[in-house]
Design an enzyme around this catalytic site. Structure first.
Site, PDB file in Angstrom:
ATOM      1  N   GLY A   1       0.843  -1.184   0.000  1.00 57.68           N
ATOM      2  CA  GLY A   1       0.000   0.000   0.000  1.00 57.68           C
ATOM      3  C   GLY A   1       0.883   1.240   0.000  1.00 57.68           C
ATOM      4  N   CYS A   2       0.409   2.333  -0.619  1.00 61.23           N
ATOM      5  CA  CYS A   2       1.238   3.542  -0.697  1.00 61.23           C
ATOM      6  C   CYS A   2       1.486   4.149   0.680  1.00 61.23           C
ATOM      7  CB  CYS A   2       0.617   4.559  -1.645  1.00 61.23           C
ATOM      8  SG  CYS A   2      -1.097   5.001  -1.281  1.00 61.23           S
ATOM      9  N   ASN A   3       0.467   4.166   1.528  1.00 57.19           N
ATOM     10  CA  ASN A   3       0.655   4.659   2.894  1.00 57.19           C
ATOM     11  C   ASN A   3       1.604   3.751   3.666  1.00 57.19           C
ATOM     12  OD1 ASN A   3      -1.244   6.684   2.397  1.00 57.19           O
ATOM     13  ND2 ASN A   3      -2.936   5.479   3.201  1.00 57.19           N
ATOM     14  N   ALA A   4       1.415   2.451   3.491  1.00 56.12           N
ATOM     15  CA  ALA A   4       2.257   1.478   4.199  1.00 56.12           C
ATOM     16  C   ALA A   4       3.708   1.592   3.769  1.00 56.12           C
ATOM     17  CB  ALA A   4       1.737   0.062   3.954  1.00 56.12           C
TER      18      ALA A   4
ATOM     19  N   THR B   1       5.274   4.307   2.700  1.00 54.35           N
ATOM     20  CA  THR B   1       5.846   5.531   3.261  1.00 54.35           C
ATOM     21  C   THR B   1       6.253   5.326   4.712  1.00 54.35           C
ATOM     22  OG1 THR B   1       4.296   6.750   1.849  1.00 54.35           O
ATOM     23  CG2 THR B   1       5.510   8.014   3.494  1.00 54.35           C
TER      24      THR B   1
END
Length: 342
Positions: free
Chosen positions: A148-151, A153
């Site tokens: 995931g993109c948030n994960a 980061t």
């Protein structure tokens, strides 16, 4: 050597980003573009910014001949992805950009995504796709699960610190702002311009965001014990970018030294000088992640800030980086583009 590529879900944001990146890749050629509702349309009709490229017409996925395809990117929605991938040839290399294979335990997938996993046998062979930390496994994998993109980061900021015990594992607060493209291209009322612009808001407050499943899985694996971060995401009225701020207990100089050492040989992760903080505009349209470390005014506490482009380093760029590793191509090929400016 040139490798033949298929992109399934080519009419979405991550599909378009993959096309943009592969267009500048010396050893990859797009042979098939799969879609559902937009099948039969030329790419210039769906994405006019790609009209100058010589690309195949979008077609139904079950009409694609995979016999001569070397690697397939699957940029389909959650749940749909596992159903499609389970029907693909067993010898085909696959990179999945959805959440369907990120969580190694199918029960965790059901907990966070609300559905029974439809491809449990495939889940057993999936490798988590955070390239900088799973490079060796990715090199020999058949199926790679993009993060995931948030994960991604949060993990770039915190993984080395958890590994080195540089921070208090029971006191990690992660505040994250993500641009609207992170929500995908499908029409949603709350993403209309009139309802999103001129403000931003927290969502999935109180520990319900699905990427927490990845944080729990990966951080606990590293620490050898249960680690649960306090995480709140916010939606901002911007097209691209993630800015994450972590509040931790630990010495800022040591934290900075650990991060500098961890990423010293990584081409896409840059740790800024101690005291500097990154901005989303400096990574926009690129495969770079910038990390800054600042001493808090409270003794023994540190602030860490990370920035990346959610569509590139957070998704499609990460996927292409993994493809390079899987195919034995130079890892940076097609990914050293300069960020957009202004």
């Amino acid at each position: 050597m040139t490798y033949s590529i298929a992109i399934l879900g080519a009419s979405g944001y991550t599909g378009a980003e993959l096309i943009r990146l592969i267009a500048g890749h010396a050893q990859l050629k797009i042979e098939a573009l799969g879609a559902f509702s937009k099948a039969g349309q030329p790419i210039k009709q769906v994405f006019p910014h790609l009209r100058h490229l010589d690309l195949p017409v979008l077609m139904q996925i079950d009409e694609i001949d995979f016999a001569n395809i070397d690697l397939c990117f699957c940029a389909l929605p959650h749940k749909t992805s596992q159903e499609v991938i389970s029907k693909l040839p067993n010898d085909l290399k696959i990179i999945d950009l959805s959440a369907d294979f990120r969580l190694s335990d199918p029960d965790d997938y059901k907990k966070w995504y609300g559905n029974d996993h439809a491809a449990k046998d495939l889940q057993k062979e999936a490798v988590y796709g955070l390239t900088e930390f799973y490079r060796d496994q990715i090199a020999t994998a058949r199926l790679v699960a993009g993060t995931g993109c948030n994960a991604a980061t949060g993990q770039f900021m915190l993984r080395p610190l958890i590994q080195s015990a540089a921070i208090d594992l029971d006191d990690i607060i992660l505040d994250l702002k993500c641009a609207v493209s992170g929500a995908g291209r499908s029409l949603k009322e709350n993403l209309l311009h009139a309802e999103l612009s001129e403000g931003y808001h927290a969502y999935a407050v109180g520990g319900t965001h699905r990427h927490l499943g990845e944080f729990d899985q990966e951080f606990s694996k590293i620490a050898g014990r249960s680690v649960h971060v306090q995480f709140t995401p916010h939606l901002i009225p911007a097209n691209r970018g993630i800015l994450a701020t972590a509040y931790v207990k630990g010495d800022p100089t040591k934290i900075h030294d650990v991060l500098v050492s961890a990423y010293a040989s990584e081409p896409f992760v840059e740790v800024l000088p101690l005291g500097d903080t990154p901005q989303t505009r400096d990574t926009r349209g690129s495969n770079f992640c910038h990390i800054g470390v600042v001493a808090d005014r409270l003794p023994g506490r540190t602030i860490i800030v990370g920035a990346l482009d959610n569509l590139t380093k957070g998704s499609s760029g990460q996927a292409l980086q993994n493809a390079n590793v899987m195919l034995g191509i130079e890892e940076t090929e097609g990914l050293m583009m300069v960020p957009f400016f202004p």
